[in-house]
Design an enzyme around this catalytic site. Structure first.
Site, PDB file in Angstrom:
ATOM      1  N   CYS A   5       0.813  -1.226   0.000  1.00  0.00           N
ATOM      2  CA  CYS A   5       0.000   0.000   0.000  1.00  0.00           C
ATOM      3  C   CYS A   5       0.841   1.268   0.000  1.00  0.00           C
ATOM      4  CB  CYS A   5      -0.951  -0.001   1.183  1.00  0.00           C
ATOM      5  SG  CYS A   5      -0.128   0.024   2.799  1.00  0.00           S
ATOM      6  N   CYS A  89     -18.409 -38.306  -5.596  1.00  0.00           N
ATOM      7  CA  CYS A  89     -19.789 -38.744  -5.815  1.00  0.00           C
ATOM      8  C   CYS A  89     -20.435 -37.887  -6.905  1.00  0.00           C
ATOM      9  CB  CYS A  89     -20.576 -38.639  -4.516  1.00  0.00           C
ATOM     10  SG  CYS A  89     -22.336 -39.053  -4.690  1.00  0.00           S
ATOM     11  N   CYS A 111     -21.386 -44.036  -2.228  1.00  0.00           N
ATOM     12  CA  CYS A 111     -21.099 -42.818  -1.479  1.00  0.00           C
ATOM     13  C   CYS A 111     -21.388 -43.044   0.001  1.00  0.00           C
ATOM     14  CB  CYS A 111     -21.934 -41.659  -2.029  1.00  0.00           C
ATOM     15  SG  CYS A 111     -21.710 -40.109  -1.127  1.00  0.00           S
ATOM     16  N   CYS A 121     -19.794 -45.734 -10.778  1.00  0.00           N
ATOM     17  CA  CYS A 121     -18.749 -46.572 -11.366  1.00  0.00           C
ATOM     18  C   CYS A 121     -17.375 -45.971 -11.105  1.00  0.00           C
ATOM     19  CB  CYS A 121     -19.001 -46.723 -12.867  1.00  0.00           C
ATOM     20  SG  CYS A 121     -17.725 -47.690 -13.733  1.00  0.00           S
ATOM     21  N   HIS A 129     -23.960 -48.679 -13.585  1.00  0.00           N
ATOM     22  CA  HIS A 129     -24.633 -49.241 -14.757  1.00  0.00           C
ATOM     23  C   HIS A 129     -24.247 -50.714 -14.841  1.00  0.00           C
ATOM     24  CE1 HIS A 129     -20.618 -48.678 -16.580  1.00  0.00           C
ATOM     25  NE2 HIS A 129     -20.665 -47.494 -16.006  1.00  0.00           N
ATOM     26  N   CYS A 170      -7.854 -30.990 -17.284  1.00  0.00           N
ATOM     27  CA  CYS A 170      -6.543 -31.419 -16.788  1.00  0.00           C
ATOM     28  C   CYS A 170      -6.432 -32.939 -16.909  1.00  0.00           C
ATOM     29  CB  CYS A 170      -6.375 -30.979 -15.331  1.00  0.00           C
ATOM     30  SG  CYS A 170      -4.928 -31.662 -14.509  1.00  0.00           S
ATOM     31  N   CYS A 185       2.017 -19.713 -25.133  1.00  0.00           N
ATOM     32  CA  CYS A 185       2.724 -20.824 -24.492  1.00  0.00           C
ATOM     33  C   CYS A 185       1.791 -22.008 -24.234  1.00  0.00           C
ATOM     34  CB  CYS A 185       3.346 -20.338 -23.183  1.00  0.00           C
ATOM     35  SG  CYS A 185       4.097 -21.650 -22.214  1.00  0.00           S
ATOM     36  N   CYS A 198       0.866 -30.530 -21.382  1.00  0.00           N
ATOM     37  CA  CYS A 198       0.928 -29.870 -22.691  1.00  0.00           C
ATOM     38  C   CYS A 198      -0.480 -29.574 -23.161  1.00  0.00           C
ATOM     39  CB  CYS A 198       1.672 -30.752 -23.694  1.00  0.00           C
ATOM     40  SG  CYS A 198       1.653 -30.130 -25.390  1.00  0.00           S
TER      41      CYS A 198
END
Length: 328
Positions: A5, A89, A111, A121, A129, A170, A185, A198
């Site tokens: 500041c 979950c 869960c 799954c 399923h 990701c 980049c 990448c």
């Protein structure tokens, strides 16, 4: 004076941090921490350096209990997301994590949150399923409506394609990451799990990924085509001896002669003006001559090290990594 500041403060207004020696006033640190936690930038780094602030310092400086709880939740979620055996979950409004280590052969998970009990799954992370295979990842929804005209449909598909290129997931934690596809980049860092990947191939990378013959470039919108990549690799294999010989032939005389000339000019040009004026012409000449002679002794050693280390490294890369890539 606080460096954030720029206001004068008493010494007691500058709290100490366990992570580093930087100091800022308490008001600025509290405002910085509040903003970082609200934006889920956890762990929080020092405002002056990359060092991560210690949790006890964050708890001491955060003014609101709700922000402290949110900080602890973000820390825990980041730790769990980075764990490859953790599954979340899929039920709406449920953020419960299930530790599913060793559950690949028996993929039915339940869960454990009280009142939820959703079965899902392990592999596709969708509701359980039992009689059907895992569903593939759904494609990016189109922006065009079913009743749109052909021109509108093409425009909507173009927008959807552009949006799909700007938003990717990701490869480690599947968090959505947005990047403007402008050829900047391609070395991306996930702030959730810390994965380095990448942008072009969506693979976790090391620092030599863009030097490998993978076709991914540090800058660019798309990786090279297979034809261009193979032609470049063949050119490297065939032209490496000539390029290395040419580079060594230029580098050896430049280093051997250039270092003594540079050192002589440096000794002659540097130093206080009073010191240069107090030296006689013979003393200055002796100083320059001694530095040049020393450089003439050292420069062949530097040249030998440069050529002796650089040439084998380049040959190993070209006839090791590149040739193996061509064989694959």
């Amino acid at each position: 004076e606080c460096p954030l500041c720029l206001l004068p403060q008493p010494p007691e207004a500058f709290p100490s941090l366990a992570s580093c020696s930087h100091r800022s006033c308490q008001a600025c640190l509290q405002q910085y921490l509040c903003l970082a936690v609200r934006e889920s930038r956890v762990p929080v780094s020092c405002p002056h350096c990359p060092a991560a602030l210690q949790p006890h310092d964050v708890h001491r400086l955060l003014p609101e209990p709700a922000l402290r709880d949110k900080y602890e939740e973000f820390l825990l979620r980041r730790l769990l997301v980075a764990d490859p055996g953790t599954r979340w979950c899929p039920a709406p409004d449920c953020s419960y994590a299930v530790f599913a280590h060793g559950c690949a052969e028996c993929p039915r998970l339940t869960c454990g949150r009280e009142g939820c009990g959703t079965e899902f799954c392990y592999h596709c992370r969708q509701p359980w399923h039992p009689d059907s295979p895992c569903a593939p990842v759904p494609p990016t929804p189109s922006l065009a409506t079913p009743t749109a005209q052909p021109e509108e449909l093409a425009h909507g598909e173009a927008l959807a394609q552009a949006e799909a290129e700007d938003i990717k997931v990701c490869p480690r934690c599947s968090a959505f990451i947005m990047k403007i596809n402008d050829g900047s980049c391609n070395r991306m860092h996930c702030t959730v799990c810390g994965c380095l990947f990448c942008w072009l191939c969506l693979q976790e990378i090391s620092d030599v990924h863009f030097l490998s013959p993978s076709g991914c470039t540090f800058w660019g919108k798309r990786p090279w085509s297979p034809t261009r990549r193979i032609l470049w690799q063949l050119g490297m294999v065939l032209g490496a001896p000539m390029v290395i010989s040419l580079a060594a032939g230029v580098a050896v005389p430049v280093i051997t002669i250039g270092i003594p000339i540079y050192m002589g000019r440096k000794v002659l040009a540097t130093g206080p003006a009073s010191r240069r004026s107090s030296l006689s012409g013979c003393q200055q000449c002796l100083s320059v001559t001694s530095s040049v002679l020393l450089s003439l002794f050292v420069s062949p050693i530097i040249t030998a090290l440069t050529v002796g280390v650089g040439v084998p490294l380049v040959l190993t890369y070209v006839y090791g990594t590149v040739v193996l890539s061509l064989c694959r």
